[in-house]
Design an enzyme around this catalytic site. Structure first.
Site, PDB file in Angstrom:
ATOM      1  N   ASP A 212       0.841  -1.202   0.000  1.00  0.00           N
ATOM      2  CA  ASP A 212       0.000   0.000   0.000  1.00  0.00           C
ATOM      3  C   ASP A 212       0.877   1.254   0.000  1.00  0.00           C
ATOM      4  OD1 ASP A 212       0.892  -0.102   2.602  1.00  0.00           O
ATOM      5  OD2 ASP A 212      -1.089   0.063   3.526  1.00  0.00           O
ATOM      6  N   SER A 213       2.203   1.063   0.080  1.00  0.00           N
ATOM      7  CA  SER A 213       3.136   2.177  -0.129  1.00  0.00           C
ATOM      8  C   SER A 213       2.960   2.776  -1.520  1.00  0.00           C
ATOM      9  CB  SER A 213       4.591   1.713   0.065  1.00  0.00           C
ATOM     10  OG  SER A 213       4.841   0.534  -0.675  1.00  0.00           O
TER      11      SER A 213
ATOM     12  N   ASP B 132      -1.098  -6.478  -0.516  1.00  0.00           N
ATOM     13  CA  ASP B 132      -1.227  -5.770   0.766  1.00  0.00           C
ATOM     14  C   ASP B 132      -2.683  -5.361   0.977  1.00  0.00           C
ATOM     15  OD1 ASP B 132       0.049  -4.877   3.010  1.00  0.00           O
ATOM     16  OD2 ASP B 132       0.971  -3.113   2.077  1.00  0.00           O
TER      17      ASP B 132
ATOM     18  N   LYS C  63      -1.036  -9.628   2.943  1.00  0.00           N
ATOM     19  CA  LYS C  63      -0.351  -9.131   4.145  1.00  0.00           C
ATOM     20  C   LYS C  63      -1.305  -8.175   4.850  1.00  0.00           C
ATOM     21  CE  LYS C  63       2.973  -5.820   4.011  1.00  0.00           C
ATOM     22  NZ  LYS C  63       2.347  -4.776   4.849  1.00  0.00           N
TER      23      LYS C  63
ATOM     24  N   GLU D 101      -1.598  -5.628   8.648  1.00  0.00           N
ATOM     25  CA  GLU D 101      -0.862  -5.027   9.757  1.00  0.00           C
ATOM     26  C   GLU D 101      -1.561  -5.307  11.086  1.00  0.00           C
ATOM     27  OE1 GLU D 101      -0.275  -0.841   8.968  1.00  0.00           O
ATOM     28  OE2 GLU D 101       0.703  -1.226   7.045  1.00  0.00           O
TER      29      GLU D 101
ATOM     30  N   GLU E  91       8.744  -4.018  10.923  1.00  0.00           N
ATOM     31  CA  GLU E  91       9.129  -2.703  10.397  1.00  0.00           C
ATOM     32  C   GLU E  91       9.436  -1.748  11.550  1.00  0.00           C
ATOM     33  OE1 GLU E  91       6.442  -0.970   7.533  1.00  0.00           O
ATOM     34  OE2 GLU E  91       7.550   0.925   7.499  1.00  0.00           O
TER      35      GLU E  91
HETATM   36  O1  KIV Z   1       3.479  -1.164   1.691  1.00  0.00           O
HETATM   37  C1  KIV Z   1       4.663  -1.454   1.867  1.00  0.00           C
HETATM   38  O2  KIV Z   1       5.554  -1.130   1.069  1.00  0.00           O
HETATM   39  C2  KIV Z   1       5.017  -2.189   3.074  1.00  0.00           C
HETATM   40  C3  KIV Z   1       6.455  -2.419   3.348  1.00  0.00           C
HETATM   41  C4  KIV Z   1       7.055  -1.187   3.890  1.00  0.00           C
HETATM   42  C5  KIV Z   1       6.696  -3.580   4.220  1.00  0.00           C
HETATM   43  O3  KIV Z   1       4.157  -2.572   3.806  1.00  0.00           O
END
Ligand code: KIV
Length: 295
Positions: A58-59, A97, A126, A128, A195
């Site tokens: 989600d970055s 994500d 993934k 959080e 992280e």
């Molecule tokens: O979204 C992302 O890039 C991440 C990484 C920083 C692990 O969750």
């Protein structure tokens, strides 16, 4: 050159979630490599560079879409980017994500949202958070969707943390992270991202669980590392976290190349004859385009 580097070979084995789940450095495995990617060219490059996993993170919100945090992207945004990565058919495991609010309301909504990413091409998801996410994690695993956890500095909690701050610096907070990691492993996660935590905390967690830890800003004792594509390549330069190592300066290289293109257009040096299409002489004559001069 790294053993895995080079053009993607058709015989290269596809990485799967179960194959990742057993790769602990303490058991003799080499550290695993995860990179983010958000589109087909990025996925091809990560795959040809020999990465084990691609995280469609989600970055994307910050490094591609121009937002200030990751809270702005939706499941549909993530599915759009996941599908682009999947079309590249990387040998890497594709990790989708789950964005903020896609796994916070109910287990049922979580499974439906994860299914959207899986149908877009993700091979696992993934999410959080620690123990409070267990009902969602269990529901996902029950629906045959492999889950990667994410503990420590969890960017979707930016407002709760009061900024992007290192977590687990105090002993009680560190112990809570260890308990969270054990709970995620026990629930059936196949790996967990750590992280923004102190080196010693990451080491404690890595030693405490039998699934691999993938670190970002978590020091060298994890079972793998992950970095954001735009950070590694120096495309993103507005904010460079301490833990980023840059392996190229593609922003400068790109600006140089684009400036040369602009200068060539303005001077008339681009396009030249070889970069242009031509018609046969008789057709040009029929159009009355030329006298007896050059075609
Ligand atoms: O979204 C992302 O890039 C991440 C990484 C920083 C692990 O969750």
């Amino acid at each position: 050159m790294a053993e895995n580097a080079g053009a993607d070979h058709p015989a290269r084995k596809k990485v799967t979630a179960p194959s990742i789940g057993s790769k602990k450095v303490a058991e003799g495995h080499e550290p695993m490599v995860m990179l983010t990617a958000y589109d087909a060219p990025g996925a091809r490059m990560a795959s040809e560079a020999g990465a084990d996993m691609i995280l469609v993170g989600d970055s994307v919100a910050m490094v591609v879409l121009g937002y200030d945090d990751t809270l702005q992207v939706t499941v549909d945004d993530m599915a759009h980017h996941t599908a682009a990565v999947a079309r590249a058919k990387p040998h890497c495991l594709i990790v989708g994500d789950l964005p903020w609010m896609s796994y916070h309301v109910s287990a049922e909504e979580t499974v439906r949202n994860a299914a959207t990413l899986i149908r877009a091409g993700a091979e696992c998801v993934k999410l959080e958070g620690g123990r409070k996410r267990l009902p969602m994690i269990e529901a996902l695993i029950d629906a045959e969707i492999p889950v990667m956890g994410h503990l420590g500095l969890t960017p979707q909690s930016v407002h709760t943390m009061g900024g992007f701050k290192v977590q687990g610096k105090k002993a009680d907070a560190a112990l809570a992270l260890v308990e969270d990691a054990k709970a995620l492993a026990h629930a059936g996660c196949f790996a967990v991202v750590l992280e923004g935590v102190p080196v010693r905390v990451a080491e404690m967690i890595t030693n405490a669980i039998d699934i691999p830890t993938i670190g970002i800003g978590a020091g060298p004792h994890c079972d793998g590392q992950v970095l954001v594509y735009h950070d590694v390549l120096g495309i993103e330069d507005r904010f460079v976290p301490k833990f980023v190592r840059r392996y190229a300066d593609l922003k400068s290289a790109s600006i140089d190349a684009l400036s040369q293109y602009a200068a060539d257009v303005r001077s008339g040096a681009f396009p030249n004859d070889e970069e242009s299409y031509h018609m046969g002489d008789s057709e040009a004559d029929a159009l009355g385009l030329y006298g007896s001069g050059e075609r």
